[in-house]
Design a protein around this motif. Structure first.
Motif, PDB file in Angstrom:
ATOM      1  N   GLN A  20       0.803  -1.205   0.000  1.00 32.64           N
ATOM      2  CA  GLN A  20       0.000   0.000   0.000  1.00 32.64           C
ATOM      3  C   GLN A  20       0.844   1.267   0.000  1.00 32.64           C
ATOM      4  O   GLN A  20       0.326   2.346  -0.240  1.00 32.64           O
ATOM      5  CB  GLN A  20      -0.921  -0.001   1.230  1.00 32.64           C
ATOM      6  CG  GLN A  20      -1.942  -1.122   1.183  1.00 32.64           C
ATOM      7  CD  GLN A  20      -2.761  -1.184   2.469  1.00 32.64           C
ATOM      8  OE1 GLN A  20      -2.505  -0.432   3.407  1.00 32.64           O
ATOM      9  NE2 GLN A  20      -3.725  -2.083   2.514  1.00 32.64           N
ATOM     10  N   GLN A  21       2.112   1.170   0.230  1.00 30.86           N
ATOM     11  CA  GLN A  21       2.963   2.352   0.274  1.00 30.86           C
ATOM     12  C   GLN A  21       3.251   2.860  -1.131  1.00 30.86           C
ATOM     13  O   GLN A  21       3.410   2.082  -2.076  1.00 30.86           O
ATOM     14  CB  GLN A  21       4.290   2.036   0.955  1.00 30.86           C
ATOM     15  CG  GLN A  21       4.172   1.883   2.445  1.00 30.86           C
ATOM     16  CD  GLN A  21       5.520   1.596   3.077  1.00 30.86           C
ATOM     17  OE1 GLN A  21       6.483   1.240   2.388  1.00 30.86           O
ATOM     18  NE2 GLN A  21       5.600   1.738   4.388  1.00 30.86           N
ATOM     19  N   ARG A  22       3.294   4.183  -1.241  1.00 32.47           N
ATOM     20  CA  ARG A  22       3.681   4.797  -2.509  1.00 32.47           C
ATOM     21  C   ARG A  22       4.976   5.555  -2.298  1.00 32.47           C
ATOM     22  O   ARG A  22       5.172   6.198  -1.266  1.00 32.47           O
ATOM     23  CB  ARG A  22       2.593   5.750  -2.991  1.00 32.47           C
ATOM     24  CG  ARG A  22       1.347   5.031  -3.387  1.00 32.47           C
ATOM     25  CD  ARG A  22       0.380   5.998  -3.967  1.00 32.47           C
ATOM     26  NE  ARG A  22      -0.792   5.282  -4.428  1.00 32.47           N
ATOM     27  CZ  ARG A  22      -1.571   5.692  -5.371  1.00 32.47           C
ATOM     28  NH1 ARG A  22      -1.335   6.831  -5.986  1.00 32.47           N
ATOM     29  NH2 ARG A  22      -2.617   4.993  -5.741  1.00 32.47           N
ATOM     30  N   ILE A  23       5.793   5.499  -3.299  1.00 39.71           N
ATOM     31  CA  ILE A  23       7.065   6.198  -3.232  1.00 39.71           C
ATOM     32  C   ILE A  23       6.947   7.453  -4.076  1.00 39.71           C
ATOM     33  O   ILE A  23       6.543   7.402  -5.249  1.00 39.71           O
ATOM     34  CB  ILE A  23       8.213   5.309  -3.755  1.00 39.71           C
ATOM     35  CG1 ILE A  23       8.290   4.045  -2.919  1.00 39.71           C
ATOM     36  CG2 ILE A  23       9.524   6.060  -3.743  1.00 39.71           C
ATOM     37  CD1 ILE A  23       9.260   3.025  -3.448  1.00 39.71           C
ATOM     38  N   LYS A  24       7.283   8.594  -3.480  1.00 40.30           N
ATOM     39  CA  LYS A  24       7.250   9.848  -4.221  1.00 40.30           C
ATOM     40  C   LYS A  24       8.567  10.009  -4.958  1.00 40.30           C
ATOM     41  O   LYS A  24       9.640   9.961  -4.371  1.00 40.30           O
ATOM     42  CB  LYS A  24       7.034  11.018  -3.277  1.00 40.30           C
ATOM     43  CG  LYS A  24       5.669  11.007  -2.622  1.00 40.30           C
ATOM     44  CD  LYS A  24       5.480  12.222  -1.757  1.00 40.30           C
ATOM     45  CE  LYS A  24       4.090  12.207  -1.161  1.00 40.30           C
ATOM     46  NZ  LYS A  24       3.845  13.397  -0.316  1.00 40.30           N
ATOM     47  N   ILE A  25       8.449  10.208  -6.253  1.00 43.65           N
ATOM     48  CA  ILE A  25       9.630  10.397  -7.083  1.00 43.65           C
ATOM     49  C   ILE A  25       9.609  11.840  -7.573  1.00 43.65           C
ATOM     50  O   ILE A  25       8.641  12.257  -8.225  1.00 43.65           O
ATOM     51  CB  ILE A  25       9.630   9.429  -8.288  1.00 43.65           C
ATOM     52  CG1 ILE A  25       9.592   7.992  -7.775  1.00 43.65           C
ATOM     53  CG2 ILE A  25      10.855   9.690  -9.172  1.00 43.65           C
ATOM     54  CD1 ILE A  25       9.450   6.960  -8.862  1.00 43.65           C
ATOM     55  N   PRO A  26      10.626  12.587  -7.275  1.00 45.03           N
ATOM     56  CA  PRO A  26      10.628  13.977  -7.750  1.00 45.03           C
ATOM     57  C   PRO A  26      10.809  14.017  -9.273  1.00 45.03           C
ATOM     58  O   PRO A  26      11.634  13.295  -9.839  1.00 45.03           O
ATOM     59  CB  PRO A  26      11.829  14.608  -7.045  1.00 45.03           C
ATOM     60  CG  PRO A  26      12.687  13.447  -6.651  1.00 45.03           C
ATOM     61  CD  PRO A  26      11.789  12.267  -6.495  1.00 45.03           C
ATOM     62  N   VAL A  27       9.995  14.828  -9.900  1.00 44.11           N
ATOM     63  CA  VAL A  27      10.041  14.930 -11.359  1.00 44.11           C
ATOM     64  C   VAL A  27      10.547  16.340 -11.716  1.00 44.11           C
ATOM     65  O   VAL A  27       9.976  17.343 -11.301  1.00 44.11           O
ATOM     66  CB  VAL A  27       8.653  14.702 -11.976  1.00 44.11           C
ATOM     67  CG1 VAL A  27       8.703  14.862 -13.491  1.00 44.11           C
ATOM     68  CG2 VAL A  27       8.143  13.337 -11.590  1.00 44.11           C
ATOM     69  N   ILE A  28      11.609  16.357 -12.479  1.00 41.97           N
ATOM     70  CA  ILE A  28      12.156  17.619 -12.943  1.00 41.97           C
ATOM     71  C   ILE A  28      11.784  17.765 -14.413  1.00 41.97           C
ATOM     72  O   ILE A  28      12.107  16.896 -15.225  1.00 41.97           O
ATOM     73  CB  ILE A  28      13.682  17.639 -12.761  1.00 41.97           C
ATOM     74  CG1 ILE A  28      14.006  17.402 -11.284  1.00 41.97           C
ATOM     75  CG2 ILE A  28      14.283  18.956 -13.258  1.00 41.97           C
ATOM     76  CD1 ILE A  28      15.453  17.240 -10.984  1.00 41.97           C
ATOM     77  N   PRO A  29      11.101  18.842 -14.751  1.00 42.64           N
ATOM     78  CA  PRO A  29      10.703  18.995 -16.157  1.00 42.64           C
ATOM     79  C   PRO A  29      11.929  19.149 -17.067  1.00 42.64           C
ATOM     80  O   PRO A  29      12.948  19.735 -16.692  1.00 42.64           O
ATOM     81  CB  PRO A  29       9.865  20.269 -16.166  1.00 42.64           C
ATOM     82  CG  PRO A  29       9.885  20.815 -14.788  1.00 42.64           C
ATOM     83  CD  PRO A  29      10.657  19.912 -13.925  1.00 42.64           C
ATOM     84  N   TYR A  30      11.809  18.643 -18.241  1.00 46.18           N
ATOM     85  CA  TYR A  30      12.882  18.698 -19.226  1.00 46.18           C
ATOM     86  C   TYR A  30      12.806  20.024 -19.977  1.00 46.18           C
ATOM     87  O   TYR A  30      11.771  20.407 -20.471  1.00 46.18           O
ATOM     88  CB  TYR A  30      12.742  17.509 -20.186  1.00 46.18           C
ATOM     89  CG  TYR A  30      13.768  17.504 -21.278  1.00 46.18           C
ATOM     90  CD1 TYR A  30      15.089  17.159 -21.020  1.00 46.18           C
ATOM     91  CD2 TYR A  30      13.405  17.825 -22.588  1.00 46.18           C
ATOM     92  CE1 TYR A  30      16.008  17.140 -22.021  1.00 46.18           C
ATOM     93  CE2 TYR A  30      14.326  17.803 -23.600  1.00 46.18           C
ATOM     94  CZ  TYR A  30      15.632  17.455 -23.314  1.00 46.18           C
ATOM     95  OH  TYR A  30      16.555  17.443 -24.310  1.00 46.18           O
ATOM     96  N   LYS A  31      13.903  20.733 -20.030  1.00 43.09           N
ATOM     97  CA  LYS A  31      13.952  22.014 -20.752  1.00 43.09           C
ATOM     98  C   LYS A  31      14.747  21.827 -22.039  1.00 43.09           C
ATOM     99  O   LYS A  31      15.807  21.257 -22.034  1.00 43.09           O
ATOM    100  CB  LYS A  31      14.617  23.083 -19.912  1.00 43.09           C
ATOM    101  CG  LYS A  31      13.837  23.452 -18.670  1.00 43.09           C
ATOM    102  CD  LYS A  31      14.547  24.569 -17.940  1.00 43.09           C
ATOM    103  CE  LYS A  31      13.777  24.925 -16.688  1.00 43.09           C
ATOM    104  NZ  LYS A  31      14.426  25.992 -15.953  1.00 43.09           N
ATOM    105  N   GLN A  32      14.201  22.405 -23.088  1.00 44.69           N
ATOM    106  CA  GLN A  32      14.908  22.299 -24.369  1.00 44.69           C
ATOM    107  C   GLN A  32      15.701  23.527 -24.679  1.00 44.69           C
ATOM    108  O   GLN A  32      15.449  24.605 -24.425  1.00 44.69           O
ATOM    109  CB  GLN A  32      13.909  22.050 -25.503  1.00 44.69           C
ATOM    110  CG  GLN A  32      13.343  20.701 -25.432  1.00 44.69           C
ATOM    111  CD  GLN A  32      12.440  20.397 -26.629  1.00 44.69           C
ATOM    112  OE1 GLN A  32      12.110  21.271 -27.428  1.00 44.69           O
ATOM    113  NE2 GLN A  32      12.026  19.166 -26.743  1.00 44.69           N
TER     114      GLN A  32
END
Length: 71
Positions: free
Chosen positions: A59-71
């Motif tokens: 039931q545990q969720r792992i938070k993964i930080p998402v960094i947006p990709y810049k072009q």
């Protein structure tokens, strides 16, 4: 016949010692049964704890930080 009567006399002489040995093994057997019961109880508790922890892990969720990709 003489051998049988001598054997019976020897057994009569050893009877108190045989009785003590029988009582000793009786109590040792009781203690061993108690130990087996406590081991079974402990094993069951461990299994229950493992089952609960595996349910929590599902039931545990792992938070993964998402960094947006810049072009």
């Amino acid at each position: 016949m003489k051998y049988i009567t001598e054997s019976i006399k020897n057994i009569k002489n050893l009877l108190p010692y045989l009785l003590l040995i029988a009582i000793y093994f009786f109590f040792v057997n009781l203690e061993a049964r108690k130990d087996n019961e406590t081991i079974r109880i402990n094993e069951n508790e461990v299994k229950l704890i493992e089952e609960k922890s595996s349910e929590k892990n599902k039931q545990q969720r792992i938070k993964i930080p998402v960094i947006p990709y810049k072009q």
